[in-house]
Scaffold this active site. Structure first.
Site, PDB file in Angstrom:
ATOM      1  N   CYS A  58       0.752  -1.171   0.132  1.00 17.98           N
ATOM      2  CA  CYS A  58      -0.028  -0.242  -0.079  1.00 17.98           C
ATOM      3  C   CYS A  58       0.980   1.200  -0.047  1.00 17.98           C
ATOM      4  O   CYS A  58       1.660   1.428   0.974  1.00 17.98           O
ATOM      5  CB  CYS A  58      -0.972   0.024   1.246  1.00 17.98           C
ATOM      6  SG  CYS A  58      -1.701   1.504   1.490  1.00 17.98           S
ATOM      7  N   CYS A  61       0.551   3.541   2.798  1.00 12.88           N
ATOM      8  CA  CYS A  61       1.066   2.847   4.172  1.00 12.88           C
ATOM      9  C   CYS A  61       2.418   3.275   4.049  1.00 12.88           C
ATOM     10  O   CYS A  61       3.021   3.549   5.009  1.00 12.88           O
ATOM     11  CB  CYS A  61       0.627   1.357   4.211  1.00 12.88           C
ATOM     12  SG  CYS A  61      -1.125   1.200   4.137  1.00 12.88           S
TER      13      CYS A  61
END
Length: 141
Positions: A58, A61
Site C-alpha cells: 500500500c 501506508c
C-alpha cells in the site's frame, strides 16, 4: 487522504523500495496471541494502544510508516502496534478493515478512536488528544 482498498489495485511491486513498518518503538503483531499479549501489557502499564493496520504493498501506508515510527519514539507513554493485513487477514477482517492504513486507538482493549487513511495531520492531532487526556488523568498538566 490516501488509502488503499485492496492489493489488486496496487501498481507497486513488492520489490520496490523497502520500508520498515516496525521501526522505532513500533511493535509488529505476528499472531492473534501476540495481539492479546500486547494489549494485556498495555493495560497493565496503563498505556493507550495505537494499532496500525497496514499492508506492505500500500503506497499511502509506505508513505506514512516513517512518520508512525517517529511518533512511536516521541511518545513512549503509548504503545504503537503494526498489523500486516495480509499476514493476519482473518484477524484484520474481524476488525472490519475496509482500507489501509486504518489506525485504532485502544484503551484497556476497547476502541476509543479510529482513523482511516494516511492523513498525517489528523493522526498527529489524534495522538496529541490521547497524550493530553493521559496527562489530565495523571495530573501532569
Amino acid at each position: 487522504m490516501g488509502h488503499c482498498l485492496s492489493k489488486a489495485q496496487s501498481k507497486r511491486s513488492d520489490s520496490e523500495q523497502h520500508v520498515d513498518f516496525a521501526a522505532g518503538n513500533v511493535h509488529p503483531v505476528t499472531s492473534q496471541e501476540d495481539w492479546h499479549q500486547k494489549l494485556s501489557e498495555a493495560s497493565r502499564d496503563g498505556k493507550i494502544v495505537i494499532a496500525n493496520f497496514s499492508a506492505a504493498w500500500c503506497g499511502p501506508c509506505r508513505m506514512l510508516a516513517p512518520f508512525y515510527s517517529e511518533l512511536s519514539e516521541k511518545y513512549p507513554s503509548l504503545m504503537f502496534l503494526m498489523v500486516d493485513v495480509d499476514e493476519l487477514s482473518e484477524f484484520s477482517t474481524s476488525w472490519d478493515i475496509k482500507a489501509t492504513p486504518t489506525f485504532f486507538f485502544l484503551k484497556d482493549g476497547q476502541q476509543i478512536d479510529k482513523l482511516v487513511g494516511a492523513n498525517k495531520p489528523e493522526l498527529q492531532k489524534k495522538v496529541n488528544a490521547v497524550v493530553d487526556s493521559q496527562r489530565i488523568l495523571r495530573n501532569d498538566i
